[in-house]
Write a protein that holds these residues in place. Sequence first.
Motif, mmCIF file in Angstrom:
data_model
loop_
_atom_site.group_PDB
_atom_site.id
_atom_site.type_symbol
_atom_site.label_atom_id
_atom_site.label_comp_id
_atom_site.label_asym_id
_atom_site.label_seq_id
_atom_site.Cartn_x
_atom_site.Cartn_y
_atom_site.Cartn_z
ATOM 1 N N LYS A 43 0.819 -1.216 0.000
ATOM 2 C CA LYS A 43 0.000 0.000 0.000
ATOM 3 C C LYS A 43 0.852 1.264 0.000
ATOM 4 C CE LYS A 43 -3.831 -2.096 2.623
ATOM 5 N NZ LYS A 43 -4.627 -2.025 3.874
ATOM 6 N N GLY A 44 1.945 1.235 0.771
ATOM 7 C CA GLY A 44 2.692 2.464 1.003
ATOM 8 C C GLY A 44 3.784 2.786 0.014
ATOM 9 N N TYR A 45 4.231 1.818 -0.787
ATOM 10 C CA TYR A 45 5.394 2.059 -1.646
ATOM 11 C C TYR A 45 5.123 1.761 -3.122
ATOM 12 C CZ TYR A 45 7.778 2.522 2.783
ATOM 13 O OH TYR A 45 8.145 2.939 4.043
ATOM 14 N N HIS A 46 3.867 1.804 -3.509
ATOM 15 C CA HIS A 46 3.459 1.725 -4.920
ATOM 16 C C HIS A 46 3.983 0.466 -5.623
ATOM 17 C CE1 HIS A 46 2.249 5.863 -4.217
ATOM 18 N NE2 HIS A 46 3.490 6.166 -3.877
ATOM 19 N N PHE A 87 12.557 -4.217 3.443
ATOM 20 C CA PHE A 87 13.627 -4.812 4.241
ATOM 21 C C PHE A 87 14.028 -3.889 5.394
ATOM 22 C CE2 PHE A 87 14.104 -6.830 0.044
ATOM 23 C CZ PHE A 87 14.010 -8.162 0.433
ATOM 24 N N LEU A 88 13.980 -2.581 5.153
ATOM 25 C CA LEU A 88 14.249 -1.620 6.222
ATOM 26 C C LEU A 88 13.244 -1.802 7.357
ATOM 27 C CD1 LEU A 88 15.569 0.861 7.500
ATOM 28 C CD2 LEU A 88 14.112 2.294 6.037
ATOM 29 N N GLN A 89 11.971 -1.916 7.000
ATOM 30 C CA GLN A 89 10.932 -2.112 8.008
ATOM 31 C C GLN A 89 11.139 -3.420 8.769
ATOM 32 O OE1 GLN A 89 7.287 -1.869 5.799
ATOM 33 N NE2 GLN A 89 7.378 0.344 5.575
ATOM 34 N N CYS A 90 11.578 -4.453 8.072
ATOM 35 C CA CYS A 90 11.831 -5.742 8.720
ATOM 36 C C CYS A 90 12.946 -5.620 9.754
ATOM 37 C CB CYS A 90 12.194 -6.799 7.682
ATOM 38 S SG CYS A 90 10.820 -7.330 6.636
ATOM 39 N N PHE A 91 14.035 -4.960 9.379
ATOM 40 C CA PHE A 91 15.135 -4.770 10.319
ATOM 41 C C PHE A 91 14.685 -3.967 11.530
ATOM 42 C CE2 PHE A 91 17.998 -5.861 6.744
ATOM 43 C CZ PHE A 91 18.896 -6.679 7.410
ATOM 44 N N VAL A 92 13.963 -2.897 11.281
ATOM 45 C CA VAL A 92 13.491 -2.055 12.384
ATOM 46 C C VAL A 92 12.606 -2.860 13.326
ATOM 47 C CG1 VAL A 92 12.016 -0.093 12.993
ATOM 48 C CG2 VAL A 92 13.666 0.123 11.117
ATOM 49 N N LEU A 93 11.718 -3.658 12.770
ATOM 50 C CA LEU A 93 10.805 -4.440 13.602
ATOM 51 C C LEU A 93 11.561 -5.494 14.408
ATOM 52 C CD1 LEU A 93 7.851 -4.607 14.333
ATOM 53 C CD2 LEU A 93 7.501 -6.252 12.475
ATOM 54 N N VAL A 94 12.605 -6.078 13.830
ATOM 55 C CA VAL A 94 13.434 -7.031 14.585
ATOM 56 C C VAL A 94 14.029 -6.344 15.810
ATOM 57 C CG1 VAL A 94 15.607 -8.323 14.581
ATOM 58 C CG2 VAL A 94 13.997 -8.607 12.709
ATOM 59 N N PRO A 133 10.595 -4.080 -2.404
ATOM 60 C CA PRO A 133 11.353 -2.828 -2.350
ATOM 61 C C PRO A 133 12.273 -2.780 -1.130
ATOM 62 C CG PRO A 133 9.092 -2.470 -1.638
ATOM 63 C CD PRO A 133 9.155 -3.875 -2.173
ATOM 64 N N GLU A 134 13.287 -1.953 -1.241
ATOM 65 C CA GLU A 134 14.265 -1.824 -0.155
ATOM 66 C C GLU A 134 13.605 -1.381 1.141
ATOM 67 O OE1 GLU A 134 17.595 1.410 0.407
ATOM 68 O OE2 GLU A 134 18.345 -0.154 -0.942
ATOM 69 N N GLU A 135 12.561 -0.558 1.019
ATOM 70 C CA GLU A 135 11.867 -0.065 2.210
ATOM 71 C C GLU A 135 11.254 -1.201 3.031
ATOM 72 O OE1 GLU A 135 12.003 3.200 -0.792
ATOM 73 O OE2 GLU A 135 11.453 1.081 -0.819
ATOM 74 N N ILE A 161 21.800 5.794 9.301
ATOM 75 C CA ILE A 161 22.719 6.719 8.645
ATOM 76 C C ILE A 161 22.835 6.396 7.159
ATOM 77 C CG2 ILE A 161 25.128 7.467 8.526
ATOM 78 C CD1 ILE A 161 25.262 7.072 11.561
ATOM 79 N N SER A 162 22.965 5.110 6.846
ATOM 80 C CA SER A 162 23.043 4.691 5.441
ATOM 81 C C SER A 162 22.555 3.254 5.338
ATOM 82 C CB SER A 162 24.476 4.815 4.916
ATOM 83 O OG SER A 162 24.553 4.360 3.573
ATOM 84 N N PHE A 163 21.272 3.091 5.078
ATOM 85 C CA PHE A 163 20.731 1.741 5.013
ATOM 86 C C PHE A 163 21.291 0.987 3.811
ATOM 87 C CE2 PHE A 163 17.447 -1.362 3.702
ATOM 88 C CZ PHE A 163 17.512 -2.176 4.828
ATOM 89 N N ASP A 164 21.579 1.690 2.722
ATOM 90 C CA ASP A 164 22.149 1.040 1.542
ATOM 91 C C ASP A 164 23.452 0.314 1.893
ATOM 92 O OD1 ASP A 164 20.122 1.798 -0.111
ATOM 93 O OD2 ASP A 164 21.135 3.572 -0.886
ATOM 94 N N GLN A 165 24.347 1.021 2.574
ATOM 95 C CA GLN A 165 25.627 0.431 2.953
ATOM 96 C C GLN A 165 25.436 -0.686 3.978
ATOM 97 O OE1 GLN A 165 28.650 0.984 1.575
ATOM 98 N NE2 GLN A 165 27.517 2.256 0.119
ATOM 99 N N PHE A 166 24.512 -0.482 4.900
ATOM 100 C CA PHE A 166 24.209 -1.507 5.901
ATOM 101 C C PHE A 166 23.683 -2.766 5.225
ATOM 102 C CE2 PHE A 166 21.253 -3.708 8.698
ATOM 103 C CZ PHE A 166 21.976 -3.816 9.881
ATOM 104 N N PHE A 167 22.783 -2.571 4.275
ATOM 105 C CA PHE A 167 22.153 -3.692 3.575
ATOM 106 C C PHE A 167 23.179 -4.477 2.759
ATOM 107 C CE2 PHE A 167 19.086 -5.423 0.335
ATOM 108 C CZ PHE A 167 18.326 -6.157 1.223
ATOM 109 N N ILE A 168 24.075 -3.753 2.081
ATOM 110 C CA ILE A 168 25.125 -4.405 1.291
ATOM 111 C C ILE A 168 26.076 -5.167 2.207
ATOM 112 C CG2 ILE A 168 27.141 -3.982 -0.175
ATOM 113 C CD1 ILE A 168 25.600 -1.607 -1.378
ATOM 114 N N GLY A 169 26.491 -4.512 3.296
ATOM 115 C CA GLY A 169 27.391 -5.160 4.242
ATOM 116 C C GLY A 169 26.770 -6.398 4.872
ATOM 117 N N PHE A 170 25.480 -6.322 5.143
ATOM 118 C CA PHE A 170 24.750 -7.457 5.712
ATOM 119 C C PHE A 170 24.808 -8.655 4.773
ATOM 120 C CE2 PHE A 170 20.710 -9.801 5.897
ATOM 121 C CZ PHE A 170 20.703 -10.195 7.238
#
Length: 219
Positions: free
Chosen positions: A48-51, A191-198, A187-189, A154-163
């Motif tokens: 719904k939120g990210y088209h 995975f961001l929400q998943c990390f935050v919820l964890v 979408p990347e968003e 600070i930089s989810f892109d770099q965090f996601f790649i490093g992960f």
Amino acid sequence: MKSSRLMNGSKPMRLRRFAQWCAFHLFGISLAIFLVINCTFLYSWTLKGYHVLEMVDLTKSQIMHNYHQLIQYLSFPWVTHLKMTNFSSSSAGLQHFSDVKNLFMLNEAVLIISGIVFFFFIRELIKTKSLWRLIRPLQVAAVIPILVGVMMSISFDQFFIGFHELLFRNNDWMFDPAKDPIINALPEEFFLQCFVLVFVFIECFYLFFILVGRKELKK
């Protein structure tokens, strides 16, 4: 001789307590991961939120059906082949999902094994009225998810790649939308929400036992 025996007796006790604390934290972390994996409503919100519907020519119900097929493959050991109704997969894509499945299976194994140790640890603390001993270590441990969350923000892109570079030994996770169109529906968003919820679940886990320990002190 007496002092020596006491020292020798205390070492196994310290090792036992160390193992119990490791199991405590592993249970909290693996439980948080398990809960997020199975929070399919989170993906529904993402649609719904990210088209996402605009990026794939499918209805919401169709996408959710494919997502459930993916989660069932990743979560259930008896589901050995990934087949999504509306999304094709390349050999590299299938290999990546196989690698992810192995990690999910490892997490579930850790959840079960650490859960057994966790149960007896908590039961021991309840019997000895020592739940208050959880307060200080958990107050310290609760800082770690916050620090990781700040680094991630600070930089989810770099965090996601490093992960991914940390957990996977290949580049199969770098999907080509033409060969693995499922990536357009993830979408990347999301995975961001998943990390935050964890991290939120881990913090709630620690907070719960901090409050339980404080309640025991008040009795």
